[in-house]
Design an enzyme around this catalytic site. Structure first.
Site, PDB file in Angstrom:
ATOM      1  N   GLY A 114      31.749 -49.367  88.408  1.00  0.00           N
ATOM      2  CA  GLY A 114      31.303 -49.107  89.911  1.00  0.00           C
ATOM      3  C   GLY A 114      32.176 -50.613  90.485  1.00  0.00           C
ATOM      4  O   GLY A 114      33.167 -50.141  91.387  1.00  0.00           O
ATOM      5  N   THR A 115      31.770 -51.502  90.259  1.00  0.00           N
ATOM      6  CA  THR A 115      32.110 -52.360  91.487  1.00  0.00           C
ATOM      7  C   THR A 115      33.918 -52.913  90.453  1.00  0.00           C
ATOM      8  O   THR A 115      34.675 -53.431  91.881  1.00  0.00           O
ATOM      9  CB  THR A 115      31.574 -54.079  90.561  1.00  0.00           C
ATOM     10  OG1 THR A 115      30.182 -54.098  91.357  1.00  0.00           O
ATOM     11  CG2 THR A 115      31.854 -55.014  91.254  1.00  0.00           C
ATOM     12  N   CYS A 137      22.273 -55.632  97.503  1.00  0.00           N
ATOM     13  CA  CYS A 137      23.415 -55.692  96.677  1.00  0.00           C
ATOM     14  C   CYS A 137      23.189 -57.316  96.330  1.00  0.00           C
ATOM     15  O   CYS A 137      23.841 -57.513  94.886  1.00  0.00           O
ATOM     16  CB  CYS A 137      24.293 -55.537  97.135  1.00  0.00           C
ATOM     17  SG  CYS A 137      24.199 -56.346  99.022  1.00  0.00           S
TER      18      CYS A 137
END
Length: 382
Positions: free
Chosen positions: A74-75, A327
């Protein structure tokens, strides 16, 4: 003594693999190992599976198949989506800047900072949010200047769950500035909002395998690869596609989307019960929108309590939760999301329910939490 089974309440960091993904993965490993770019039989099998995965994701999200790209995480999808829109608008001698909501995921913030350092562009403009963590479309519009190359507004916040007015932001921009949407926290749980030029999602957050991201680039969007090219099937990605994992991710997404009405309603009610129960603890700040939110997630902060100590005590009692910034939770740095909202940044806990979380799990947590908080406060003389 018989101890109750441990309860994981950190689904926002990753869900266990969905049964639909597991069954597909086993079969796909037998057929999807070859390079889908080649022309021989095994490669054609792999390409068929990859195309099928892309079709399923597109159907589940309501997008075109040629708008779907599988990435390594996803990053990675976030970085490629945001930076690709900036690259698509690059002009000699005029480095484009970013306008971001102040509560974006760190992956978005890091990509914007990297772009500024690499190009000499001004630092990103951060648009403030209200007490629920929601950005105003009018404020976003006002923050956009002649050198703004991209606007980033997440679909829903990864720490407090608040849903963002993405479609309204897109309408305010009137197509003059491309819009990037980080949908990693919401994909599979909520409909994909409209108005984006590029968007990102992460398979392990909906029960797919880890190491699979989804990059969406709208047909006709001005997107160009921001990294060295790779002569793969899809120019928006690089490296060898993990075909079995992509197919398993697609299967999990379809299953989650098909069942989300029932699961989402049940989780929404459980989170409402958590919010109600936690509110009875003295000196607590329950944050995020109470209604217009992700169904499975809630964050609250306790005054006079250390977040790391709270996580350890809850873990000792059999509950796995997140604290600090979602995060960078391993560092327990103060959350930039909570700071932007004006909420307490210490002593915070983020709960995120799995699809299997029960009423009993929630009641067990609410039964021990007040005592844990009181004990931790007593240790520091409060």
């Amino acid at each position: 003594m018989i101890y109750p089974a441990p309860v994981d309440l950190d689904a926002a960091s990753g869900e266990p693999m969905h049964p639909a993904a597991r069954s597909v993965l086993d079969a796909a490993l037998e057929r999807g190992w070859a390079d889908p770019r080649r022309l021989h039989r095994h490669a054609r099998d792999a390409r068929l599976l990859l195309d099928n995965a892309r079709e399923v994701v597109a159907e589940s999200l309501g997008v075109r198949r040629d708008e779907v790209t599988f990435t390594s995480s996803g990053t990675d999808a976030v970085h490629r989506g945001l930076l690709g829109l900036l690259e698509g608008r690059a002009r000699p001698g005029a480095a484009a800047t970013c306008t971001l909501s102040a509560v974006e995921h760190s992956a978005v913030l890091h990509a914007a900072s990297w772009h500024a350092r690499r190009t000499g562009a001004d630092d990103a403009v951060l648009v403030p949010v209200d007490r629920h963590g929601r950005v105003s479309p009018a404020a976003v519009q006002q923050a956009v200047g002649p050198r703004t190359g991209v606007v980033a507004v997440q679909a829903a916040n990864h720490e407090v769950g608040t849903v963002q007015p993405v479609a309204e932001v897109a309408a305010a921009l009137e197509g003059r500035t491309p819009l990037f949407v980080d949908a990693c926290a919401s994909t599979g749980r909520l409909d994909l909002p409209g108005g984006w030029d590029a968007a990102a999602a992460s398979a392990h957050k909906w029960g797919g395998p880890a190491g699979v991201g989804v990059l969406l680039v709208r047909k006709g969007a001005r997107w160009a690869t921001p990294f060295p090219g790779d002569d793969r099937v899809d120019e928006r990605a690089s490296g060898f596609e993990n075909v079995p994992a992509a197919l398993a991710a697609a299967a999990a997404l379809r299953a989650v989307v098909e069942g989300r009405a029932e699961v989402g309603a049940r989780q929404h009610a459980l989170v409402a019960r958590v919010r109600e129960g936690v509110a009875g603890v003295p000196d607590v700040d329950v944050v995020g929108d109470p209604d217009d939110r992700l169904p499975h997630l809630v964050t609250f902060s306790f005054l006079y309590v250390d977040g790391e100590a709270l996580v350890h005590e809850l873990d000792r009692h059999g509950f796995g939760v997140a604290s600090g910034s979602a995060c960078s939770s391993s560092t327990f740095e103060p959350s930039h999301v909570l700071a932007a909202m004006g909420a307490l940044t210490h002593g915070n806990v983020r709960l995120s329910l799995h699809r299997t979380t029960t009423d009993e799990d929630v009641e067990r947590l609410l039964g021990v939490l007040p005592g844990i908080v009181a004990d931790l406060r007593a240790r520091v003389g409060m």
